[in-house]
Scaffold this active site. Structure first.
Site, mmCIF file in Angstrom:
data_model
loop_
_atom_site.group_PDB
_atom_site.id
_atom_site.type_symbol
_atom_site.label_atom_id
_atom_site.label_comp_id
_atom_site.label_asym_id
_atom_site.label_seq_id
_atom_site.Cartn_x
_atom_site.Cartn_y
_atom_site.Cartn_z
ATOM 1 N N GLY A 10 27.138 7.149 38.398
ATOM 2 C CA GLY A 10 26.050 7.587 37.517
ATOM 3 C C GLY A 10 26.172 9.058 37.161
ATOM 4 O O GLY A 10 27.048 9.779 37.661
ATOM 5 N N GLN A 11 25.271 9.491 36.298
ATOM 6 C CA GLN A 11 25.274 10.877 35.817
ATOM 7 C C GLN A 11 25.210 11.883 36.978
ATOM 8 O O GLN A 11 26.037 12.789 37.081
ATOM 9 C CB GLN A 11 24.064 11.055 34.888
ATOM 10 C CG GLN A 11 23.723 12.493 34.582
ATOM 11 C CD GLN A 11 22.618 12.626 33.557
ATOM 12 O OE1 GLN A 11 22.887 13.103 32.471
ATOM 13 N NE2 GLN A 11 21.418 12.213 33.892
ATOM 14 N N ASP A 35 26.496 -2.545 46.349
ATOM 15 C CA ASP A 35 25.327 -2.955 45.565
ATOM 16 C C ASP A 35 24.124 -2.831 46.495
ATOM 17 O O ASP A 35 24.000 -3.588 47.469
ATOM 18 C CB ASP A 35 25.517 -4.400 45.076
ATOM 19 C CG ASP A 35 24.347 -4.873 44.216
ATOM 20 O OD1 ASP A 35 23.236 -4.302 44.338
ATOM 21 O OD2 ASP A 35 24.531 -5.813 43.434
ATOM 22 N N ALA A 59 19.997 3.834 41.120
ATOM 23 C CA ALA A 59 18.659 3.410 40.693
ATOM 24 C C ALA A 59 18.740 2.652 39.382
ATOM 25 O O ALA A 59 19.712 2.766 38.635
ATOM 26 C CB ALA A 59 17.742 4.624 40.531
ATOM 27 N N THR A 61 17.465 3.020 36.124
ATOM 28 C CA THR A 61 16.915 4.245 35.517
ATOM 29 C C THR A 61 16.440 4.076 34.073
ATOM 30 O O THR A 61 15.963 5.045 33.480
ATOM 31 C CB THR A 61 17.973 5.379 35.540
ATOM 32 O OG1 THR A 61 19.161 4.894 34.903
ATOM 33 C CG2 THR A 61 18.279 5.825 36.946
ATOM 34 N N THR A 100 11.654 11.032 41.550
ATOM 35 C CA THR A 100 11.365 11.449 40.182
ATOM 36 C C THR A 100 9.973 12.059 39.993
ATOM 37 O O THR A 100 9.048 11.728 40.748
ATOM 38 C CB THR A 100 11.517 10.215 39.252
ATOM 39 O OG1 THR A 100 10.985 10.510 37.969
ATOM 40 C CG2 THR A 100 10.756 9.005 39.784
ATOM 41 N N TYR A 124 8.897 2.032 36.159
ATOM 42 C CA TYR A 124 9.965 2.851 36.762
ATOM 43 C C TYR A 124 9.364 3.778 37.830
ATOM 44 O O TYR A 124 9.839 3.830 38.968
ATOM 45 C CB TYR A 124 10.681 3.653 35.670
ATOM 46 C CG TYR A 124 11.596 4.730 36.197
ATOM 47 C CD1 TYR A 124 12.821 4.414 36.784
ATOM 48 C CD2 TYR A 124 11.239 6.084 36.113
ATOM 49 C CE1 TYR A 124 13.660 5.407 37.279
ATOM 50 C CE2 TYR A 124 12.069 7.081 36.597
ATOM 51 C CZ TYR A 124 13.279 6.740 37.186
ATOM 52 O OH TYR A 124 14.087 7.736 37.679
ATOM 53 N N LYS A 128 10.013 3.591 41.864
ATOM 54 C CA LYS A 128 10.625 4.729 42.578
ATOM 55 C C LYS A 128 9.680 5.197 43.696
ATOM 56 O O LYS A 128 10.118 5.585 44.773
ATOM 57 C CB LYS A 128 10.921 5.881 41.614
ATOM 58 C CG LYS A 128 12.055 5.626 40.636
ATOM 59 C CD LYS A 128 13.431 5.552 41.276
ATOM 60 C CE LYS A 128 13.905 6.883 41.821
ATOM 61 N NZ LYS A 128 15.303 6.762 42.351
ATOM 62 N N TRP A 149 13.947 15.302 34.290
ATOM 63 C CA TRP A 149 14.642 15.598 33.033
ATOM 64 C C TRP A 149 16.106 16.022 33.285
ATOM 65 O O TRP A 149 16.542 17.105 32.878
ATOM 66 C CB TRP A 149 13.903 16.703 32.278
ATOM 67 C CG TRP A 149 12.511 16.361 31.841
ATOM 68 C CD1 TRP A 149 11.687 15.421 32.368
ATOM 69 C CD2 TRP A 149 11.767 16.992 30.785
ATOM 70 N NE1 TRP A 149 10.477 15.423 31.708
ATOM 71 C CE2 TRP A 149 10.501 16.367 30.730
ATOM 72 C CE3 TRP A 149 12.042 18.012 29.887
ATOM 73 C CZ2 TRP A 149 9.524 16.749 29.812
ATOM 74 C CZ3 TRP A 149 11.073 18.388 28.970
ATOM 75 C CH2 TRP A 149 9.824 17.756 28.930
#
Ligand code: NAP
Length: 286
Positions: A10-11, A35, A59, A61, A100, A124, A128, A149
């Protein structure tokens, strides 16, 4: 020190692996290797590697898709986090769960502290928050890092979306009635590298400092990119989406201050560095 990163493709996961690799023995595990929704796999992989720390970044997302795929969102964000916490506890590993700003409802007018009441308004955020509760219940050595963000070199994010739109449209419209703090993956990863070495467990609010609206953010992105395109503010109502977003989700870093860590630099400084690196990397590619 051995560190597992979940959601490593992921990012944030990718940059966590890049930054932490300098200091730790990193096991960056994507969905294929781990997983998080499969409890037996979590137990097997984690007991085999026996990490000292698990950074749980995986997550579901997609905030809008979570509204229509509620079960999947809870399966990944809530039960996936339970699976990680249970397996980590069996081998005595610390857990660092990435959470988050969407755990808050956004009705506040002053930045949220770690001890303020949560009240998520979208699936979401709710899933979370459920993940946070599982982590707190099943792990005795946890850090919960709430951030907001997020953008970085990998994956899709707001900065890249503005660039894409600016290259294809004459005029942009960006919402001006949601306020938050942009966060650069590199700054977040460096903070996490320091945090996991400590035993200063608990909840942390970790964003770049300062706050802005999406519209302000977009304006600065365009300035930094040097792209001259028209941009107008609009309201969230004009921009209908499946999931409601908090109007105000600025996070106050009380835990960072109280525990003697250094606050993250201002979002504008971080953005400026990111854009420089982004331009350089595109330059190298072409
Ligand atoms: N992006 C933001 O603005 C933001 C803000 C606040 C907090 N966060 C939190 O920060 C963390 C990282 O977010 P991000 O921006 O890096 O999102 P991302 O790019 O979507 O990364 C999430 C990763 O989790 C993986 N994943 C999904 N389901 C999985 C499963 N069942 N098992 C293992 N991996 C799974 C995804 O893989 P696939 O691509 O295969 O689905 C993806 O690689 C998340 O916990 C997120 O909730 C993000």
């Amino acid at each position: 020190m051995k560190v597992i990163v979940t959601g490593a493709q992921g990012q944030l996961g990718k940059d966590l692996c890049n930054i932490l690799d300098k200091q730790f023995k990193i096991y960056g595990l994507g969905r294929l290797e781990l997983d998080v929704t499969v409890q037996e796999q979590c137990e097997k992989v984690i007991s085999l590697i026996k990490p000292d720390v698990i950074i749980h970044s995986a997550a579901f997302t997609d905030v809008d898709r979570a509204e229509v795929e509620e079960t999947k969102a809870y399966l990944v964000n809530a039960y996936g986090s339970r699976n990680i916490a249970v397996a980590a506890e069996k081998i005595g590993a610390k857990v660092c769960y990435i959470s988050t700003d969407y755990v808050f409802d956004g009705n506040s007018t002053k930045p949220y502290r770690e001890f303020d009441n949560t009240n998520p308004i979208c699936i979401y955020g709710k899933s979370k928050r459920a993940g946070e509760l599982f982590i707190q219940t099943f792990s005795s050595k946890y850090f919960i890092v709430r951030t907001s963000w997020v953008y970085g070199m990998n994956g899709n994010n707001f900065v890249k979306s503005i660039l894409k739109q600016a290259l294809s449209k004459q005029h942009l419209k960006v919402v001006n009635d949601q306020t938050g703090s942009p966060t650069y993956t590199i700054d977040l990863s460096k903070f996490i590298a320091e945090l996991i070495l400590s035993e200063k467990y608990g909840i942390y609010h970790v964003s770049n400092s300062g706050a802005c609206s999406w519209f302000d953010f977009a304006q600065v992105i365009l300035q930094e990119l040097g792209i001259d395109v028209g941009i107008d503010p609009c309201t969230s109502k004009e921009f209908t989406r499946e999931a409601p977003r908090p109007t105000f989700s600025v996070l106050e870093p009380l835990a960072i201050r109280a525990n003697g860590f250094k606050e993250l630099r201002h979002w504008r400084v971080a953005l400026s560095e990111f854009i420089r690196e982004f331009k350089d990397s595109n330059h190298e590619k072409s």
